[in-house]
Scaffold this motif. Structure first.
Motif, short mmCIF file in Angstrom:
data_model
loop_
_atom_site.label_atom_id
_atom_site.label_comp_id
_atom_site.label_asym_id
_atom_site.label_seq_id
_atom_site.Cartn_x
_atom_site.Cartn_y
_atom_site.Cartn_z
N LYS A 1 0.87 -1.76 -0.08
CA LYS A 1 -0.43 0.06 -0.31
C LYS A 1 0.80 1.33 -0.26
CE LYS A 1 -3.78 -2.21 2.51
NZ LYS A 1 -4.56 -2.22 3.66
N TYR A 2 1.68 1.80 0.48
CA TYR A 2 2.26 2.48 1.07
C TYR A 2 3.50 2.76 -0.59
CZ TYR A 2 6.43 5.79 2.61
OH TYR A 2 6.70 6.27 2.35
N LYS A 3 3.94 1.43 -1.09
CA LYS A 3 5.05 1.47 -2.69
C LYS A 3 3.87 2.13 -3.46
CE LYS A 3 4.36 -1.81 -5.52
NZ LYS A 3 5.52 -3.16 -5.57
N GLN A 4 2.55 2.04 -3.42
CA GLN A 4 1.09 2.42 -4.33
C GLN A 4 0.99 4.02 -4.09
OE1 GLN A 4 0.17 0.25 -6.78
NE2 GLN A 4 -0.52 2.41 -7.28
N PHE A 5 1.06 4.22 -2.78
CA PHE A 5 1.01 6.08 -2.63
C PHE A 5 2.07 6.07 -2.80
CE2 PHE A 5 2.37 8.92 0.08
CZ PHE A 5 1.29 9.47 0.37
N LEU A 6 3.62 5.73 -2.47
CA LEU A 6 4.48 6.97 -3.40
C LEU A 6 4.57 6.74 -4.72
CD1 LEU A 6 7.39 5.67 -1.45
CD2 LEU A 6 5.79 7.84 -1.09
N TYR A 7 3.88 5.76 -5.27
CA TYR A 7 4.03 6.00 -7.23
C TYR A 7 2.32 6.88 -7.12
CZ TYR A 7 2.65 4.60 -11.88
OH TYR A 7 1.99 4.25 -13.20
N ASN A 8 1.16 6.62 -6.55
CA ASN A 8 0.48 7.64 -6.79
C ASN A 8 0.82 9.06 -6.39
OD1 ASN A 8 -1.28 5.34 -7.64
ND2 ASN A 8 -2.38 5.56 -5.75
N LEU A 9 1.21 9.29 -5.51
CA LEU A 9 1.79 10.46 -5.44
C LEU A 9 2.32 11.74 -6.55
CD1 LEU A 9 2.19 12.87 -2.85
CD2 LEU A 9 4.79 11.38 -2.41
N GLY A 10 4.04 10.53 -6.94
CA GLY A 10 4.27 10.44 -8.09
C GLY A 10 4.22 11.32 -9.18
N GLU A 11 2.97 10.65 -9.70
CA GLU A 11 1.59 10.90 -11.20
C GLU A 11 0.79 11.58 -10.61
OE1 GLU A 11 1.53 8.53 -13.97
OE2 GLU A 11 4.00 8.46 -13.00
N SER A 12 1.04 11.70 -9.30
CA SER A 12 -0.12 13.72 -9.11
C SER A 12 0.42 14.97 -9.29
CB SER A 12 -0.77 13.52 -7.83
OG SER A 12 -1.68 12.34 -7.44
N TYR A 13 2.20 14.41 -8.56
CA TYR A 13 3.05 15.70 -8.75
C TYR A 13 3.28 15.83 -10.38
CZ TYR A 13 3.46 16.70 -4.03
OH TYR A 13 3.21 17.71 -2.72
N LYS A 14 3.04 14.67 -10.93
CA LYS A 14 4.09 15.46 -12.04
C LYS A 14 2.37 15.84 -13.12
CE LYS A 14 6.09 11.26 -13.55
NZ LYS A 14 6.22 10.31 -14.46
N SER A 15 1.51 15.30 -13.04
CA SER A 15 0.37 16.14 -13.66
C SER A 15 0.15 17.44 -12.91
CB SER A 15 -1.04 15.25 -13.31
OG SER A 15 -1.25 14.11 -13.83
N ILE A 16 0.47 17.62 -12.06
CA ILE A 16 0.24 19.46 -11.35
C ILE A 16 1.17 20.46 -11.86
CG2 ILE A 16 0.49 20.80 -9.65
CD1 ILE A 16 -0.63 18.56 -7.42
N ASN A 17 2.86 19.96 -12.01
CA ASN A 17 3.46 20.29 -13.03
C ASN A 17 3.17 20.40 -13.99
OD1 ASN A 17 4.94 20.38 -10.41
ND2 ASN A 17 6.59 18.53 -10.92
N ILE A 18 2.83 20.08 -14.97
CA ILE A 18 2.51 19.69 -16.39
C ILE A 18 1.30 20.76 -16.87
CG2 ILE A 18 1.48 18.36 -18.30
CD1 ILE A 18 3.20 15.51 -17.85
N GLU A 19 0.66 20.55 -15.74
CA GLU A 19 -1.07 21.19 -15.89
C GLU A 19 -0.44 22.80 -15.60
OE1 GLU A 19 -4.05 23.09 -17.21
OE2 GLU A 19 -3.20 20.78 -17.16
N ALA A 20 0.32 22.69 -14.90
CA ALA A 20 1.35 24.47 -14.25
C ALA A 20 2.23 24.76 -15.11
CB ALA A 20 1.92 24.66 -13.07
N GLU A 21 2.70 24.36 -15.66
CA GLU A 21 3.56 24.61 -17.46
C GLU A 21 2.54 24.90 -17.93
OE1 GLU A 21 6.44 21.00 -17.37
OE2 GLU A 21 7.19 21.72 -15.75
N ARG A 22 1.80 24.08 -18.18
CA ARG A 22 1.34 24.25 -19.33
C ARG A 22 0.36 25.64 -19.39
NH1 ARG A 22 -3.15 20.12 -19.61
NH2 ARG A 22 -0.90 19.10 -20.58
N LYS A 23 0.05 26.37 -17.77
CA LYS A 23 -1.01 27.55 -17.96
C LYS A 23 0.48 28.49 -17.63
CE LYS A 23 -4.81 25.67 -14.77
NZ LYS A 23 -5.60 25.89 -14.00
N ILE A 24 1.25 28.31 -17.47
CA ILE A 24 2.47 29.52 -16.99
C ILE A 24 2.82 29.56 -19.13
CG2 ILE A 24 4.47 29.96 -17.25
CD1 ILE A 24 4.59 28.12 -14.22
N ALA A 25 2.80 28.46 -20.08
CA ALA A 25 3.22 28.86 -21.20
C ALA A 25 2.65 29.18 -21.65
CB ALA A 25 3.43 27.54 -22.00
N SER A 26 0.59 29.17 -21.49
CA SER A 26 -0.54 30.19 -21.88
C SER A 26 -0.18 31.48 -22.04
CB SER A 26 -1.61 29.19 -21.78
OG SER A 26 -2.00 29.09 -20.81
#
Length: 101
Positions: A73-98
């Motif tokens: 469960k902890y391993k899955q949590f870390l994986y999900n955390l990384g994916e969430s931050y990755k998505s957040i960073n992509i969205e933030a970069e997209r908004k900054i670029a626009s």
């Protein structure tokens, strides 16, 4: 949000380490179970001390799957955390670029 930096390599290393250690624990638990099965079936050590030892081991070994499950469960949590931050960073970069256009 773009100022938040996640070291995905370290996160992946942590996930890999948890996976590796979980496999080692699973192997250790299996070996211990096999060793205690030998104690159950032996004709050398018997009596109250044997019964108490086996009863205590049954109590402790009953928690093995919970330990493995919690690590998974902890391993899955870390994986999900990384994916969430990755998505957040992509969205933030997209908004900054626009906003810069």
């Amino acid at each position: 949000m773009a100022d938040i930096l996640i070291d995905y390599n370290k996160l992946q290393d942590a996930i890999s380490n948890i996976d590796s250690e979980t496999k080692k624990l699973r192997e250790l638990f299996d070996k211990q179970n096999n060793n205690f099965k030998l104690l159950e079936d032996n004709k050398i050590w018997y009596g109250t001390s044997n019964q108490n030892c086996l009863a205590k081991y049954a109590e402790v070994s009953g928690k093995y799957e919970g330990i493995i499950s919690d690590l998974e469960k902890y391993k899955q949590f870390l994986y999900n955390l990384g994916e969430s931050y990755k998505s957040i960073n992509i969205e933030a970069e997209r908004k900054i670029a626009s906003n810069m256009q």
